[in-house]
Write a protein that holds these residues in place. Structure first.
Motif, PDB file in Angstrom:
ATOM      1  N   LEU A 239       0.905  -1.261   0.054  1.00  0.00           N
ATOM      2  CA  LEU A 239      -0.020  -0.091   0.239  1.00  0.00           C
ATOM      3  C   LEU A 239       0.959   1.146  -0.050  1.00  0.00           C
ATOM      4  O   LEU A 239       1.813   1.397   0.686  1.00  0.00           O
ATOM      5  CB  LEU A 239      -0.952   0.090   1.316  1.00  0.00           C
ATOM      6  CG  LEU A 239      -1.782  -1.441   1.398  1.00  0.00           C
ATOM      7  CD1 LEU A 239      -2.588  -1.027   2.502  1.00  0.00           C
ATOM      8  CD2 LEU A 239      -2.940  -1.399   0.272  1.00  0.00           C
ATOM      9  N   GLN A 240       0.515   1.995  -1.051  1.00  0.00           N
ATOM     10  CA  GLN A 240       1.474   3.367  -0.877  1.00  0.00           C
ATOM     11  C   GLN A 240       0.616   4.307  -0.943  1.00  0.00           C
ATOM     12  O   GLN A 240      -0.390   4.777  -1.996  1.00  0.00           O
ATOM     13  CB  GLN A 240       2.251   3.394  -2.297  1.00  0.00           C
ATOM     14  CG  GLN A 240       2.807   2.279  -2.880  1.00  0.00           C
ATOM     15  CD  GLN A 240       4.236   2.091  -1.860  1.00  0.00           C
ATOM     16  OE1 GLN A 240       4.264   2.705  -0.795  1.00  0.00           O
ATOM     17  NE2 GLN A 240       4.815   1.227  -2.477  1.00  0.00           N
ATOM     18  N   GLY A 241       0.566   5.219   0.333  1.00  0.00           N
ATOM     19  CA  GLY A 241      -0.371   6.431   0.473  1.00  0.00           C
ATOM     20  C   GLY A 241       0.553   7.715   0.714  1.00  0.00           C
ATOM     21  O   GLY A 241       1.813   7.781   0.405  1.00  0.00           O
ATOM     22  N   ARG A 242      -0.200   8.663   0.724  1.00  0.00           N
ATOM     23  CA  ARG A 242       0.652  10.054   0.721  1.00  0.00           C
ATOM     24  C   ARG A 242       1.228  10.039   1.768  1.00  0.00           C
ATOM     25  O   ARG A 242       2.564  10.895   2.039  1.00  0.00           O
ATOM     26  CB  ARG A 242      -0.578  11.299   0.540  1.00  0.00           C
ATOM     27  CG  ARG A 242      -1.266  11.178  -0.757  1.00  0.00           C
ATOM     28  CD  ARG A 242      -2.105  12.542  -0.685  1.00  0.00           C
ATOM     29  NE  ARG A 242      -2.933  12.766  -2.238  1.00  0.00           N
ATOM     30  CZ  ARG A 242      -2.209  12.727  -3.256  1.00  0.00           C
ATOM     31  NH1 ARG A 242      -0.821  13.242  -3.469  1.00  0.00           N
ATOM     32  NH2 ARG A 242      -3.093  12.954  -4.449  1.00  0.00           N
ATOM     33  N   ASN A 243       1.009   9.367   3.169  1.00  0.00           N
ATOM     34  CA  ASN A 243       1.996   9.611   4.137  1.00  0.00           C
ATOM     35  C   ASN A 243       3.159   8.640   4.416  1.00  0.00           C
ATOM     36  O   ASN A 243       3.891   8.705   4.987  1.00  0.00           O
ATOM     37  CB  ASN A 243       1.028   9.314   5.572  1.00  0.00           C
ATOM     38  CG  ASN A 243       0.221  10.451   5.673  1.00  0.00           C
ATOM     39  OD1 ASN A 243       0.236  11.719   5.182  1.00  0.00           O
ATOM     40  ND2 ASN A 243      -1.011  10.442   6.475  1.00  0.00           N
ATOM     41  N   GLY A 244       2.958   7.568   3.388  1.00  0.00           N
ATOM     42  CA  GLY A 244       3.971   6.395   3.532  1.00  0.00           C
ATOM     43  C   GLY A 244       3.395   5.098   2.803  1.00  0.00           C
ATOM     44  O   GLY A 244       2.271   5.263   2.246  1.00  0.00           O
ATOM     45  N   SER A 245       4.148   4.110   3.351  1.00  0.00           N
ATOM     46  CA  SER A 245       3.684   2.808   2.984  1.00  0.00           C
ATOM     47  C   SER A 245       3.546   1.750   3.980  1.00  0.00           C
ATOM     48  O   SER A 245       4.148   1.871   5.120  1.00  0.00           O
ATOM     49  CB  SER A 245       5.160   2.158   2.106  1.00  0.00           C
ATOM     50  OG  SER A 245       5.511   3.355   1.173  1.00  0.00           O
ATOM     51  N   PHE A 246       2.904   0.605   3.659  1.00  0.00           N
ATOM     52  CA  PHE A 246       2.708  -0.512   4.234  1.00  0.00           C
ATOM     53  C   PHE A 246       2.996  -1.625   3.466  1.00  0.00           C
ATOM     54  O   PHE A 246       2.437  -1.799   2.497  1.00  0.00           O
ATOM     55  CB  PHE A 246       1.375  -0.637   5.255  1.00  0.00           C
ATOM     56  CG  PHE A 246       1.223  -1.642   6.105  1.00  0.00           C
ATOM     57  CD1 PHE A 246       1.897  -1.940   7.017  1.00  0.00           C
ATOM     58  CD2 PHE A 246       0.190  -2.635   5.699  1.00  0.00           C
ATOM     59  CE1 PHE A 246       1.949  -2.855   7.803  1.00  0.00           C
ATOM     60  CE2 PHE A 246       0.301  -3.800   6.386  1.00  0.00           C
ATOM     61  CZ  PHE A 246       0.872  -3.939   7.673  1.00  0.00           C
TER      62      PHE A 246
END
Length: 347
Positions: A239-246
């Motif tokens: 998962l790649q979001g505007r705040n970072g990754s998981f």
């Protein structure tokens, strides 16, 4: 407690591993027996249940719920027969071979006032539950892109002829594909368009065995992949979001321990090894936080509990026929996209 008399339409791997142990464990179900065409194996594990010689014999025996766990290209025929006999149906994935069949079964169940459930057990995997919890907490911010993979290293053709012959239900798109498509729809909803590349890469294979599917949304893209040549595997979920990754490995242990003969329990079931915890890397107020996230336990029992409640309390099925229909619509769009080598818009 109301007892739901339950029967299987086969006692191969899925019946032995994924269904019978949880039906026996749950006090609200009674495992009555299974249709067994050739090998009579269910008595080895459950000596007191019945082995039926035909589906007609099974349906005439006061059964409440029938688990349709036969080859995919028979799901529509058998599920329709089950519903017409006035029984609730739990149908393995892929739900059907076409969206038209899925729609017909959905309509028939509604007409008969019966429960029709699709078996998408991977929603109750430890890895998926953890990924969903991270998304629900919104710590990644707006998701820009995601990837869901179901990879294996298994270049040898299956000895099960129905899996490798060129029939309407064969191929990885309708075997592992429904898992990753369903997981994507659970996390992100129905896409606006689909692009796919569906290939056959194993030597002597007659069916598709390598898929890449790109789901388009207004604000993100989600890539799905499944294949048999992944000796060194990528994360099952990225998962790649505007705040970072998981990043999370596909590491649920339930299938392996069930195959090894373990019986499910409530207390410590479905606990992943700690070293398989997902990696979170985010930016918070200009500072980087990089840490692992504890994995939630997986438990297929919760699926069967929800099936029980849907029948006895008229609650919504844990995986509805509409869910199954949407997966088939994605599969059909993927086939059209791969054949035409173009993006397919969805209504």
């Amino acid at each position: 407690m109301q007892k739901i008399k339950t029967a299987l339409l086969s006692y191969g791997m899925s019946g032995k591993v994924f269904h019978a142990p949880f039906i026996k464990m749950h006090e609200g179900f009674e495992l009555v027996g299974s249709w067994e065409r050739n090998k009579k194996l269910i008595h080895l594990d459950y000596p007191t249940v019945k082995s039926y010689s035909s589906i007609e014999e099974l349906l005439a025996d006061g059964i409440d719920l029938v688990i349709v766990n036969t080859p995919i290209d028979t799901h529509y025929e058998y599920a329709k027969q089950v519903l017409n006999a006035g029984k609730h149906a739990l149908v393995e994935k892929a739900f059907t071979t076409t969206a038209k069949e899925a729609q017909e079964l959905k309509d028939l169940a509604q007409e008969k006032g019966l429960k029709l459930v699709v078996y998408q057990n991977r929603r109750w995997d430890s890895d998926f539950k953890t990924v969903k919890s991270v998304l629900d907490e919104k710590i990644l911010g707006e998701i820009i892109e995601a990837e869901i993979r179901f990879d294996r290293y298994n270049p040898i053709l299956s000895p099960k002829k129905w899996k490798e012959s060129n029939n309407a239900g064969a191929g990885i798109l309708k075997d592992l594909g429904p898992h990753i498509i369903d997981q994507a729809l659970c996390l992100f909803g129905f896409p606006i368009a689909v692009f796919a590349d569906i290939r056959t890469v194993r030597e002597h294979s007659e069916v598709n065995d390598n898929i890449d599917i790109l789901l388009y949304y207004d604000d993100k893209r989600v890539r799905l992949h499944a294949g048999f040549f992944n000796k060194e595997q990528f994360p099952g979920f990225t998962l790649q979001g505007r705040n970072g990754s998981f990043l999370k490995a596909r590491a649920d242990i339930q299938e392996d321990v069930l195959k090894a003969g373990a019986k499910p329990n409530i207390e410590n079931w479905g606990k992943e090894p700690k070293e398989k915890e997902g990696l979170l890397n985010i930016n918070v107020n200009g500072e980087t936080i990089r840490k692992t996230i504890p994995t939630l336990n997986g438990n297929y029992y919760d699926f069967f509990e929800a099936v029980y409640e849907s029948i006895t309390q008229n609650k919504t099925e844990p995986v509805t026929a509409e869910d199954g229909l949407k997966v088939m619509q994605i599969i059909e769009a993927a086939i059209e996209s791969s054949n035409q080598k173009k993006v397919i818009s969805l209504n």
